[in-house]
Design a protein around this motif. Structure first.
Motif, PDB file in Angstrom:
ATOM      1  N   ASP A  70       0.963  -1.301  -0.047  1.00 41.64           N
ATOM      2  CA  ASP A  70      -0.060  -0.056  -0.116  1.00 41.64           C
ATOM      3  C   ASP A  70       0.965   1.281  -0.035  1.00 41.64           C
ATOM      4  OD1 ASP A  70      -2.068  -1.724   0.133  1.00 41.64           O
ATOM      5  OD2 ASP A  70      -2.607  -1.432   2.350  1.00 41.64           O
ATOM      6  N   GLU A  71       2.052   1.351   0.646  1.00 46.61           N
ATOM      7  CA  GLU A  71       2.962   2.211   0.889  1.00 46.61           C
ATOM      8  C   GLU A  71       3.467   2.712  -0.523  1.00 46.61           C
ATOM      9  OE1 GLU A  71       3.363   0.094   4.622  1.00 46.61           O
ATOM     10  OE2 GLU A  71       3.073  -0.313   2.580  1.00 46.61           O
ATOM     11  N   ALA A  72       3.489   1.943  -1.361  1.00 45.59           N
ATOM     12  CA  ALA A  72       4.108   2.342  -2.728  1.00 45.59           C
ATOM     13  C   ALA A  72       3.145   2.929  -3.774  1.00 45.59           C
ATOM     14  CB  ALA A  72       4.257   0.722  -3.755  1.00 45.59           C
ATOM     15  N   LEU A  73       1.947   3.285  -3.196  1.00 47.24           N
ATOM     16  CA  LEU A  73       0.973   4.186  -4.032  1.00 47.24           C
ATOM     17  C   LEU A  73       0.839   5.575  -3.388  1.00 47.24           C
ATOM     18  CD1 LEU A  73      -1.637   1.221  -4.237  1.00 47.24           C
ATOM     19  CD2 LEU A  73      -0.127   1.841  -5.942  1.00 47.24           C
ATOM     20  N   VAL A  74       1.758   5.843  -2.479  1.00 38.96           N
ATOM     21  CA  VAL A  74       1.856   7.225  -1.947  1.00 38.96           C
ATOM     22  C   VAL A  74       2.873   7.837  -2.326  1.00 38.96           C
ATOM     23  CG1 VAL A  74       1.892   8.284   0.427  1.00 38.96           C
ATOM     24  CG2 VAL A  74       0.766   6.254   0.024  1.00 38.96           C
ATOM     25  N   ASP A  75       2.551   9.126  -2.782  1.00 38.17           N
ATOM     26  CA  ASP A  75       3.582  10.116  -3.364  1.00 38.17           C
ATOM     27  C   ASP A  75       4.412  10.620  -2.237  1.00 38.17           C
ATOM     28  OD1 ASP A  75       5.204  12.005  -4.752  1.00 38.17           O
ATOM     29  OD2 ASP A  75       3.617  13.228  -5.483  1.00 38.17           O
ATOM     30  N   ASP A  76       5.394  10.002  -1.576  1.00 33.21           N
ATOM     31  CA  ASP A  76       6.389  10.526  -0.805  1.00 33.21           C
ATOM     32  C   ASP A  76       7.632   9.712  -0.776  1.00 33.21           C
ATOM     33  OD1 ASP A  76       5.769   8.291   0.859  1.00 33.21           O
ATOM     34  OD2 ASP A  76       4.599   9.403   2.214  1.00 33.21           O
ATOM     35  N   ALA A 188      15.950   6.135 -10.147  1.00 29.60           N
ATOM     36  CA  ALA A 188      15.018   7.357 -10.413  1.00 29.60           C
ATOM     37  C   ALA A 188      13.664   7.323 -10.706  1.00 29.60           C
ATOM     38  CB  ALA A 188      15.774   8.302 -11.422  1.00 29.60           C
ATOM     39  N   LEU A 189      12.860   7.501 -10.171  1.00 35.29           N
ATOM     40  CA  LEU A 189      11.363   7.536 -10.204  1.00 35.29           C
ATOM     41  C   LEU A 189      10.525   8.682 -10.126  1.00 35.29           C
ATOM     42  CD1 LEU A 189       9.826   4.886  -7.781  1.00 35.29           C
ATOM     43  CD2 LEU A 189      12.200   6.122  -7.557  1.00 35.29           C
ATOM     44  N   GLN A 190       9.348   8.754 -10.741  1.00 38.75           N
ATOM     45  CA  GLN A 190       8.442   9.847 -10.552  1.00 38.75           C
ATOM     46  C   GLN A 190       7.143   9.277 -10.285  1.00 38.75           C
ATOM     47  OE1 GLN A 190       8.602  12.759 -13.873  1.00 38.75           O
ATOM     48  NE2 GLN A 190      10.773  12.477 -13.953  1.00 38.75           N
ATOM     49  N   PHE A 191       6.124  10.264  -9.525  1.00 38.75           N
ATOM     50  CA  PHE A 191       4.910   9.682  -9.359  1.00 38.75           C
ATOM     51  C   PHE A 191       4.175  10.546 -10.349  1.00 38.75           C
ATOM     52  CE2 PHE A 191       0.716   9.535  -7.076  1.00 38.75           C
ATOM     53  CZ  PHE A 191       0.817   8.548  -6.436  1.00 38.75           C
ATOM     54  N   VAL A 192       3.449   9.526 -11.291  1.00 38.06           N
ATOM     55  CA  VAL A 192       3.026  10.062 -12.688  1.00 38.06           C
ATOM     56  C   VAL A 192       1.480   9.627 -12.599  1.00 38.06           C
ATOM     57  CG1 VAL A 192       3.029  10.341 -14.888  1.00 38.06           C
ATOM     58  CG2 VAL A 192       4.894  10.588 -13.634  1.00 38.06           C
ATOM     59  N   ASN A 193       0.439  10.231 -12.500  1.00 40.33           N
ATOM     60  CA  ASN A 193      -1.004   9.700 -12.557  1.00 40.33           C
ATOM     61  C   ASN A 193      -1.422   8.832 -11.659  1.00 40.33           C
ATOM     62  OD1 ASN A 193      -1.398  11.420 -15.044  1.00 40.33           O
ATOM     63  ND2 ASN A 193      -0.510  10.014 -16.294  1.00 40.33           N
ATOM     64  N   GLY A 194      -1.088   8.956 -10.355  1.00 41.45           N
ATOM     65  CA  GLY A 194      -1.556   7.999  -9.396  1.00 41.45           C
ATOM     66  C   GLY A 194      -0.611   7.059  -9.058  1.00 41.45           C
ATOM     67  N   ARG A 195       0.523   7.079  -9.560  1.00 36.55           N
ATOM     68  CA  ARG A 195       1.364   5.898  -9.567  1.00 36.55           C
ATOM     69  C   ARG A 195       3.047   6.220  -9.886  1.00 36.55           C
ATOM     70  NH1 ARG A 195       2.830   2.890 -14.362  1.00 36.55           N
ATOM     71  NH2 ARG A 195       1.842   3.876 -16.115  1.00 36.55           N
ATOM     72  N   PHE A 196       3.805   5.257  -9.514  1.00 38.71           N
ATOM     73  CA  PHE A 196       5.184   5.593  -9.718  1.00 38.71           C
ATOM     74  C   PHE A 196       5.860   4.930 -10.980  1.00 38.71           C
ATOM     75  CE2 PHE A 196       5.500   6.463  -5.203  1.00 38.71           C
ATOM     76  CZ  PHE A 196       6.451   7.515  -5.149  1.00 38.71           C
ATOM     77  N   VAL A 197       6.668   5.769 -11.746  1.00 39.21           N
ATOM     78  CA  VAL A 197       7.103   5.089 -12.822  1.00 39.21           C
ATOM     79  C   VAL A 197       8.687   5.342 -12.705  1.00 39.21           C
ATOM     80  CG1 VAL A 197       7.257   5.460 -15.454  1.00 39.21           C
ATOM     81  CG2 VAL A 197       5.000   5.858 -14.140  1.00 39.21           C
ATOM     82  N   VAL A 198       9.346   4.362 -13.184  1.00 41.61           N
ATOM     83  CA  VAL A 198      10.836   4.472 -13.310  1.00 41.61           C
ATOM     84  C   VAL A 198      11.530   4.752 -14.389  1.00 41.61           C
ATOM     85  CG1 VAL A 198      13.034   2.763 -12.927  1.00 41.61           C
ATOM     86  CG2 VAL A 198      11.005   2.376 -11.740  1.00 41.61           C
ATOM     87  N   PHE A 199      12.343   5.827 -14.151  1.00 42.00           N
ATOM     88  CA  PHE A 199      13.002   6.561 -15.541  1.00 42.00           C
ATOM     89  C   PHE A 199      14.356   6.192 -15.502  1.00 42.00           C
ATOM     90  CE2 PHE A 199       9.206   8.954 -14.882  1.00 42.00           C
ATOM     91  CZ  PHE A 199       9.014   9.642 -16.221  1.00 42.00           C
ATOM     92  N   GLY A 200      14.854   5.578 -14.619  1.00 43.48           N
ATOM     93  CA  GLY A 200      16.385   5.168 -14.722  1.00 43.48           C
ATOM     94  C   GLY A 200      16.990   4.379 -13.670  1.00 43.48           C
ATOM     95  N   VAL A 201      17.967   3.378 -14.098  1.00 45.75           N
ATOM     96  CA  VAL A 201      18.205   2.495 -12.853  1.00 45.75           C
ATOM     97  C   VAL A 201      19.819   2.362 -13.121  1.00 45.75           C
ATOM     98  CG1 VAL A 201      18.530   0.118 -12.131  1.00 45.75           C
ATOM     99  CG2 VAL A 201      16.392   1.096 -12.987  1.00 45.75           C
ATOM    100  N   ASN A 202      20.566   2.745 -11.924  1.00 44.57           N
ATOM    101  CA  ASN A 202      22.322   2.430 -12.033  1.00 44.57           C
ATOM    102  C   ASN A 202      22.430   1.510 -10.926  1.00 44.57           C
ATOM    103  OD1 ASN A 202      24.641   2.840 -12.341  1.00 44.57           O
ATOM    104  ND2 ASN A 202      24.922   4.507 -11.289  1.00 44.57           N
ATOM    105  N   LEU A 203      22.967   0.507 -11.419  1.00 44.22           N
ATOM    106  CA  LEU A 203      23.504  -0.636 -10.349  1.00 44.22           C
ATOM    107  C   LEU A 203      25.112  -1.120 -10.586  1.00 44.22           C
ATOM    108  CD1 LEU A 203      20.661  -3.140 -10.994  1.00 44.22           C
ATOM    109  CD2 LEU A 203      20.895  -1.507  -9.089  1.00 44.22           C
ATOM    110  N   GLU A 204      25.646  -1.121  -9.329  1.00 48.09           N
ATOM    111  CA  GLU A 204      27.025  -1.271  -9.436  1.00 48.09           C
ATOM    112  C   GLU A 204      27.444  -2.390  -8.189  1.00 48.09           C
ATOM    113  OE1 GLU A 204      28.241   2.746  -7.377  1.00 48.09           O
ATOM    114  OE2 GLU A 204      28.469   2.598  -9.390  1.00 48.09           O
TER     115      GLU A 204
END
Length: 204
Positions: A70-76, A188-204
């Motif tokens: 449920d927490e994954a749906l909150v913009d914070d 990197a992600l943004q809250f767009v239209n009521g949900r989070f969307v991932v814009f970039g991933v960096n793994l090392e």
């Protein structure tokens, strides 16, 4: 079997550097057959000698699709961390099943890592292969999240992770065993239209 060591998610795309090994435990083919061996060979039927044990044939296991907390749906910042948790669960699920729908829906078109991950998972399953294991483990309480700013429009979630061992079964019957690996990641992600969307991933 092939064995290789991967570094978190990125290393799963590496197909080079695999060490192939095989062993032959049969009799020396130059040994002449004994009379007992000859009689057994003559009396055996084709069905008895050619039928493989069905338990030796690997089959793809069923995997339950993950659901977001449920927490994954909150913009914070807490929601951003839990959204990353869900995103990484979807990553493992996609590789295990070939179902790219939910992972793709959570990925922005700008996310190159996301597009590459979908492509590789699709290639495995289109070749009649699948993945077992490979879940991503990280402590959501140990992760941090930076709020978006005018200069940086994304939440930046930073965390340490461990990817569990996994087995990749290929369509040609070959098997890759990937050891557990640990690393650090930034999503990197943004809250767009009521949900989070991932814009970039960096793994090392």
């Amino acid at each position: 079997m092939n064995r290789r060591v991967g570094v978190a998610l990125v290393a799963l795309a590496v197909s080079a550097g695999l060490v192939l090994s095989a062993c032959d435990g049969g009799e020396d083919p130059t040994d002449p057959p004994t009379s007992e061996t000859s009689e057994t060979s003559e009396s055996a039927t084709p069905t008895e000698t050619e039928t493989a044990d069905p338990t030796d044939v690997p089959t793809q296991p069923e995997v339950e699709a993950p659901t977001p907390a449920d927490e994954a749906l909150v913009d914070d910042h807490v929601g951003a961390i839990w959204a990353v948790r869900y995103f990484l669960d979807l990553y493992a699920y996609m590789r295990q099943t070939g179902d790219t729908g939910q992972f793709d829906a959570m990925s922005a078109s700008e996310c190159q890592f996301c597009a590459s991950a979908v492509e590789r998972a699709t290639a495995i399953h289109e070749d009649d292969g699948w993945v077992e294991g490979g879940e991503i483990v990280f402590d959501v309480h140990g992760a941090t999240a930076e709020y978006p700013t005018d200069e940086e429009p994304n939440y930046l979630v930073r965390f340490s992770l461990t990817q569990e061992p996994q087995t990749i079964t290929r369509g040609d019957g070959s098997i890759d065993e990937v050891d557990s690996a640990s690393g650090n990641g930034v999503v990197a992600l943004q809250f767009v239209n009521g949900r989070f969307v991932v814009f970039g991933v960096n793994l090392e």
